[in-house]
Design an enzyme around this catalytic site. Structure first.
Site: not given
Length: 250
Positions: A136, A149
């Site tokens: 990501s 995250y």
């Protein structure tokens, strides 16, 4: 010719399911691995040339069963797509849930580690192996409410980069694909737990990426000539210039 096998984790929905479909179209026999066996059964029935394996990447025994299934198939393991992952919560660091952080680390980092360790010998034995990790842009840019995250994806990035260094000279490529804003059915909903809040993430965004866009990236990187290694592919929608810079229609 020996049948090319590809393992895709987190294959029951979103990017994983789209990747499984695309890789079957590219000529792979896909081992679709995920926790939700019912969804995997539906996917395999749809795509045909695939094998469903119920697998929890946070569980050693479950990953071992995945490895055993792959070893029992007729073919050569040429591709592993470490896609299983996700996010829970958007609390600030000061009040973030340790349980949520633990889950994100277990799935995104240790899940990638377990599956990679289990299947690396077969990938090497194929003589032309490829590991793709779905990371990501949160793996190299932090943002408010994304500490857990982002920390997990930074760690996954470190794992993948280190692996590439450690196995250089062996016949296995190591590729990282880092998407920005991708709209799938479940990612944001699982993260915030509220459909309205999940929809708000994409409010006014004309065309976020979708799962098929990332599947296309996986297929492209995995089907380059074996001497070509795409270390990192960063992909965002055209309306997202950076992590915080997103054009939204009024």
């Amino acid at each position: 010719m020996t049948k090319k096998l590809a393992v895709v984790t987190g294959a029951s929905s979103g990017i994983g399911a789209a990747t499984a479909r695309r890789l079957v179209a590219e000529g792979f026999h896909v081992v679709a691995a995920a926790r939700r066996a019912d969804r995997l059964a539906t996917l395999v029935k749809e795509v045909g040339d695939a094998t469903a394996v119920e697998c929890d990447v946070t569980d050693d025994a479950s990953v071992a069963r995945l490895r055993d299934t792959v070893e029992g198939l007729d073919g050569s393991l040429n591709l592993l797509v470490n896609n299983a992952g996700g996010a829970h919560g958007m609390d600030p660091v000061a009040t973030g849930s340790v349980e949520d952080w633990q889950w994100m680390y277990d799935v995104n980092v240790l899940g990638t580690l377990r599956v990679t360790q289990a299947l690396l010998p077969a990938l090497e034995a194929s003589g032309a192996g490829t590991i793709v990790a779905i990371g990501s842009t949160a793996g190299f840019v932090v943002y408010e409410g994304g500490g857990g995250y982002s920390a997990a994806k930074h760690a996954q990035n470190a794992l993948i980069g280190t692996l590439r260094l450690e196995i250089v000279g062996k016949p296995v490529r190591v590729i990282e694909i880092d998407p920005g804003m991708v709209r799938t059915d479940e990612f944001s909903l699982n993260r915030v737990g509220d459909p309205a809040k999940a929809d708000a993430v994409y409010a006014g965004v004309p065309e976020p990426l979708v799962a098929d866009d990332i599947a296309d990236c996986v297929a492209w990187t995995a089907t380059r000539p074996q001497h070509v290694n795409v270390d990192r592919l960063v992909v965002r929608p055209i309306v997202q210039a950076a992590q915080h810079k997103v054009y939204r229609q009024q």
